[in-house]
Each structure stands twice: as structure tokens, then as C-alpha cells.
Design a protein around this motif. Structure first.
Motif, PDB file in Angstrom:
ATOM      1  N   TYR A 164      -4.154 -10.558 -19.548  1.00 54.68           N
ATOM      2  CA  TYR A 164      -4.620  -9.445 -19.018  1.00 54.68           C
ATOM      3  C   TYR A 164      -3.430  -8.565 -18.421  1.00 54.68           C
ATOM      4  N   ARG A 165      -3.887  -7.057 -18.338  1.00 53.07           N
ATOM      5  CA  ARG A 165      -2.943  -6.233 -17.766  1.00 53.07           C
ATOM      6  C   ARG A 165      -3.056  -6.024 -16.176  1.00 53.07           C
ATOM      7  N   TRP A 166      -2.115  -5.884 -15.741  1.00 59.52           N
ATOM      8  CA  TRP A 166      -1.972  -5.405 -14.193  1.00 59.52           C
ATOM      9  C   TRP A 166      -1.053  -4.422 -13.735  1.00 59.52           C
ATOM     10  N   ASN A 167      -1.144  -3.973 -12.606  1.00 56.43           N
ATOM     11  CA  ASN A 167      -0.120  -2.852 -12.076  1.00 56.43           C
ATOM     12  C   ASN A 167       0.126  -3.098 -10.795  1.00 56.43           C
ATOM     13  N   ARG A 168       0.825  -2.294 -10.028  1.00 56.03           N
ATOM     14  CA  ARG A 168       1.295  -2.264  -8.685  1.00 56.03           C
ATOM     15  C   ARG A 168       0.708  -1.534  -7.751  1.00 56.03           C
ATOM     16  N   CYS A 169       0.811  -1.734  -6.508  1.00 52.72           N
ATOM     17  CA  CYS A 169       0.338  -0.700  -5.231  1.00 52.72           C
ATOM     18  C   CYS A 169       1.414  -0.824  -4.572  1.00 52.72           C
ATOM     19  N   VAL A 170       1.400   0.225  -3.631  1.00 52.34           N
ATOM     20  CA  VAL A 170       2.408   0.441  -2.423  1.00 52.34           C
ATOM     21  C   VAL A 170       1.558   0.050  -1.113  1.00 52.34           C
ATOM     22  N   VAL A 171       2.282  -1.059  -0.322  1.00 48.76           N
ATOM     23  CA  VAL A 171       1.606  -1.246   1.037  1.00 48.76           C
ATOM     24  C   VAL A 171       2.413  -0.743   2.042  1.00 48.76           C
ATOM     25  N   VAL A 172       1.669  -0.120   2.925  1.00 49.20           N
ATOM     26  CA  VAL A 172       2.526   0.484   4.267  1.00 49.20           C
ATOM     27  C   VAL A 172       1.624   0.148   5.258  1.00 49.20           C
ATOM     28  N   PRO A 173       2.129   0.106   6.560  1.00 48.12           N
ATOM     29  CA  PRO A 173       1.348  -0.003   8.014  1.00 48.12           C
ATOM     30  C   PRO A 173       0.276   1.339   8.009  1.00 48.12           C
ATOM     31  N   GLN A 174      -0.480   0.983   8.785  1.00 42.09           N
ATOM     32  CA  GLN A 174      -1.432   2.256   9.244  1.00 42.09           C
ATOM     33  C   GLN A 174      -0.538   3.207   9.733  1.00 42.09           C
ATOM     34  N   GLY A 175      -0.698   4.357   9.666  1.00 40.34           N
ATOM     35  CA  GLY A 175      -0.098   5.893  10.141  1.00 40.34           C
ATOM     36  C   GLY A 175       1.298   5.864   9.330  1.00 40.34           C
ATOM     37  N   HIS A 176       1.780   5.333   8.263  1.00 39.75           N
ATOM     38  CA  HIS A 176       2.942   5.668   7.893  1.00 39.75           C
ATOM     39  C   HIS A 176       2.945   6.799   7.055  1.00 39.75           C
ATOM     40  N   PRO A 177       4.285   7.591   6.946  1.00 38.65           N
ATOM     41  CA  PRO A 177       4.172   8.912   6.435  1.00 38.65           C
ATOM     42  C   PRO A 177       3.764   9.176   4.969  1.00 38.65           C
ATOM     43  N   LEU A 178       3.878   8.046   4.270  1.00 46.61           N
ATOM     44  CA  LEU A 178       3.485   7.927   2.885  1.00 46.61           C
ATOM     45  C   LEU A 178       1.978   8.099   2.932  1.00 46.61           C
ATOM     46  N   THR A 179       1.235   7.842   3.739  1.00 43.00           N
ATOM     47  CA  THR A 179      -0.118   7.876   3.760  1.00 43.00           C
ATOM     48  C   THR A 179      -0.677   9.128   3.834  1.00 43.00           C
ATOM     49  N   LYS A 180       0.124  10.275   4.355  1.00 39.58           N
ATOM     50  CA  LYS A 180      -0.157  11.714   4.401  1.00 39.58           C
ATOM     51  C   LYS A 180       0.061  12.417   3.305  1.00 39.58           C
ATOM     52  N   LEU A 181       0.758  11.981   2.129  1.00 44.58           N
ATOM     53  CA  LEU A 181       1.089  12.750   1.200  1.00 44.58           C
ATOM     54  C   LEU A 181      -0.297  12.962   0.244  1.00 44.58           C
ATOM     55  N   PRO A 182      -0.350  14.111  -0.400  1.00 41.27           N
ATOM     56  CA  PRO A 182      -1.423  14.213  -1.213  1.00 41.27           C
ATOM     57  C   PRO A 182      -1.162  13.586  -2.519  1.00 41.27           C
ATOM     58  N   LYS A 183      -0.218  13.143  -2.943  1.00 45.03           N
ATOM     59  CA  LYS A 183       0.118  12.278  -4.119  1.00 45.03           C
ATOM     60  C   LYS A 183       1.299  11.492  -3.945  1.00 45.03           C
ATOM     61  N   LEU A 184       1.401  10.245  -4.168  1.00 47.15           N
ATOM     62  CA  LEU A 184       2.585   9.342  -4.141  1.00 47.15           C
ATOM     63  C   LEU A 184       3.423   9.692  -5.423  1.00 47.15           C
ATOM     64  N   THR A 185       4.884   9.639  -4.933  1.00 45.50           N
ATOM     65  CA  THR A 185       5.695   9.844  -6.229  1.00 45.50           C
ATOM     66  C   THR A 185       6.978   8.943  -5.914  1.00 45.50           C
ATOM     67  N   LEU A 186       7.618   8.613  -7.220  1.00 43.01           N
ATOM     68  CA  LEU A 186       8.545   7.914  -7.194  1.00 43.01           C
ATOM     69  C   LEU A 186       9.781   8.564  -6.053  1.00 43.01           C
ATOM     70  N   GLU A 187       9.999   9.777  -5.898  1.00 46.96           N
ATOM     71  CA  GLU A 187      10.818  10.322  -5.297  1.00 46.96           C
ATOM     72  C   GLU A 187      10.675  10.189  -3.714  1.00 46.96           C
ATOM     73  N   ALA A 188       9.421  10.188  -3.340  1.00 46.77           N
ATOM     74  CA  ALA A 188       9.073   9.811  -1.951  1.00 46.77           C
ATOM     75  C   ALA A 188       9.273   8.461  -1.807  1.00 46.77           C
ATOM     76  N   LEU A 189       8.946   7.428  -2.636  1.00 48.32           N
ATOM     77  CA  LEU A 189       9.184   6.067  -2.328  1.00 48.32           C
ATOM     78  C   LEU A 189      10.879   5.687  -2.220  1.00 48.32           C
ATOM     79  N   ALA A 190      11.556   6.723  -3.200  1.00 50.62           N
ATOM     80  CA  ALA A 190      12.987   6.197  -2.930  1.00 50.62           C
ATOM     81  C   ALA A 190      13.696   6.635  -1.617  1.00 50.62           C
TER      82      ALA A 190
END
Length: 324
Positions: A164-190
Motif C-alpha cells: 500500500y501507499r501512505w504519506n505523512r502528516c504534521v502534528v502540532v499542539p492546539q493553537g500552534h502558529p502553523l494551524t493559522k496558515l491558509p496552506k502548509l508549505t515546506l518553507e513554513a515547516l523549515a
């Protein structure tokens, strides 16, 4: 020359030349093993092991080739036993699997549960380790099947079939700044510290490749082989977690926010591998079909007939794998 002698040299070689540990694992005596090894060496006219006093220090060049051949013979003997068992009692036997924590914890439980219900007289053994250890166990016949995402392709003696195929997800605590982004990017993760898998585990190479292709260097501050450990350290505020999507459960992880990262990373493929020449008993085929329904007995038969990786890849080219 006796099969018992071949078993002894094979086991000693795989117990770090520790005759005492070998004797314990085989429920026999240390002097008995030493005597049989000496008798075999006398018959062959060469030393399998070099010695310093009474201690074995290394495997000789001749010993390397003898032990490899002994392993092949012992595996053939095991195949003969399995063929006989299949015809004498098709629902009784043993099945050993080597896999990673992610597969054992998240992908395999329903498969194993259904298998045990169907085959209560089959003794099932699971070994966990690194992808390299898993592949080695399948290649040397320690286990019947290896299930992993990485490492299996390094061993030419393994027949590998995609599950089977599978992919990843990003997990963060409630209220983390990444949850406010309209779209997740590698630049933001970095921009954030990252907690993820140890290199060589659970498709970690795909993660590194994605950042590298964008000219980014992720700030990986903590790695582990276990997704549950990664989530624990995300909760402690150590960093942003990147884990297999199957490793997050809304019921079990209500305090974490899951951000889809399937557009950021190339999907990975989990495969099941077994040593070329393995006799697949009926219940072994059923296990594979339960884990990957598209791997029917007809497909398995075709995979066994393939002569190399290229033929195997051609066999499964264009096959639509399920997404976990």
C-alpha cells in the motif's frame, strides 16, 4: 557430515561466535557443540572458525563459504518440512514476521487479529527492528516475511511485493502558529524545530529529499523510531512532528492538530518481502492477502517466477495501490 553439525556452525556464527549462548538457545551442551564442530572441521580438512585457546575469534575465509552453504541447506530442509506439513495439516505451523514499530502498531493489528481467528493453531511470531535488520532476517531465513518501507531493496535474494501507499502528516499542539496558515508549505515547516523518524525508518528518506529539492535544511532536533514517542515530544513542545498519517488517531490524540502534508512529500510504499525459494504454505498466502488484498495467489505465483527486481517492477507497474 551431519545436518546437526551444519546447524551448529550456522547458529554459532549467528550468536557472535558465543558457543555458550548457542548451546542455551539450542537447549544442548557447550562441549557437545564444540565437539561436533571439531568433528566437522576434521572431516572437511579446514577450520571453519579461528581460535585463541578455547575461544572462537573469527570465521575463516573457508568458513564463510561453508556457513553460507550450510544456511542454504538448512533452509531447503525447512522447506521440505513445510511442504510435508502443508499436506499433513494445512492449518497448523508457524509464521514469523519482522517489521517496524509503525507497521506493528498501526497497520498489522486487524490483519493479525483476523489471521489468528482463522488459524488458531498457527503460532505467530513478530520481530521488530530497523529496516536493515528486518531485511537481513528475511534474507537469512530467520523470519518468513519482512514488512517495511525502506531497506528491502538492498537484498537481491528477496522477492518484494508492494502492499500500500501512505504519506505523512504534521502534528502540532492546539493553537500552534502553523494551524493559522491558509496552506502548509515546506518553507513554513523549515522555520520550526522538527521531531520525526530516525533516518532509514518509515520513509524518512522522502522527507529529507523534499526539503533538499527546495534548497531547505530542516531543523531536526529529535528523532525516534516510534511515532508514539514522537507525538509525546511534540506535546512537550520540543518541536513540530512529522509522522505517518496512519500513526495519528483523532480518538487517541485529541490534543494534537493534524495538518495534511500529502502535497509536500512524495508518498511511500510499504512492501512485504520473502526469501527467494521460500515455500509459501496456504496460511502464509492467506496472511499476505489479508494484508494486501490485491496480492492474490495468482499474483504471488507470478512474483515468485520473476528473475530479478526489473521483472518484479514490471509485474506491478501500473497497479493502483490502496492509500493508508
Amino acid at each position: 557430515m551431519k545436518l546437526q553439525q551444519l546447524r551448529y556452525i550456522w547458529e554459532v556464527a549467528h550468536h557472535d561466535l558465543n558457543v555458550s549462548a548457542t548451546a542455551q538457545s539450542l537447549y544442548t551442551s557447550q562441549p557437545g557443540i564444540s565437539k561436533q564442530i571439531r568433528l566437522l572441521e576434521d572431516e572437511l580438512g579446514v577450520e571453519v572458525f579461528a581460535r585463541s585457546g578455547k575461544h572462537l575469534t573469527r570465521i575463516t575465509p573457508a568458513g564463510e563459504r561453508i556457513i553460507n552453504t550450510a544456511g542454504e541447506i538448512l533452509r531447503k530442509v525447512e522447506s521440505i518440512k513445510q511442504i510435508a506439513q502443508e499436506f499433513s495439516n494445512e492449518k497448523k505451523g508457524t509464521l514469523s514476521i519482522a517489521t517496524t514499530h509503525t507497521q506493528a502498531r498501526y497497520a498489522l493489528p486487524p490483519v493479525i487479529s483476523a489471521f489468528i481467528k482463522q488459524y488458531p493453531d498457527v503460532s505467530l511470531h513478530m520481530h521488530q527492528g530497523t529496516p536493515m535488520q528486518i531485511a537481513e532476517m528475511a534474507a537469512d531465513g530467520t523470519v518468513d516475511f519482512a514488512i517495511a518501507t525502506e531497506g528491502l531493496e538492498l537484498f537481491n535474494d528477496l522477492i518484494m511485493m508492494p502492499c500500500y501507499r501512505w504519506n505523512r502528516c504534521v502534528v502540532v499542539p492546539q493553537g500552534h502558529p502553523l494551524t493559522k496558515l491558509p496552506k502548509l508549505t515546506l518553507e513554513a515547516l523549515a522555520e520550526y524545530s522538527i521531531v520525526t523518524y530516525v533516518f532509514g525508518f518509515t520513509g524518512r528518506s522522502k522527507l529529507d529529499e523534499a526539503f533538499s529539492h527546495r534548497g531547505l535544511t530542516p531543523k531536526v532536533v529529535f528523532t525516534a523510531a516510534d511515532a508514539d514517542v514522537i507525538k509525546t515530544y511534540v506535546r512537550l513542545g520540543l518541536g513540530v512532528g512529522i509522522v505517518a498519517k496512519m500513526a495519528v488517531d483523532a480518538t487517541l490524540d485529541p490534543d494534537l492538530v493534524v495538518l495534511d502534508a500529502s502535497d509536500l512529500f512524495e508518498s511511500s510504499v510499504t512492501k512485504i518481502g520473502f526469501r527467494r525459494g521460500t515455500f509459501l504454505r496456504g496460511f502464509m498466502c492467506d496472511f499476505i492477502e489479508k494484508f494486501a488484498p490485491h496480492l492474490t495467489r495468482d499474483v504471488m505465483a507470478k512474483a515468485v517466477q520473476c528473475h530479478g527486481k526489473v521483472e518484479l517492477e514490471e509485474l506491478f507497474e501500473g497497479v493502483e495501490l490502496p492509500l493508508h
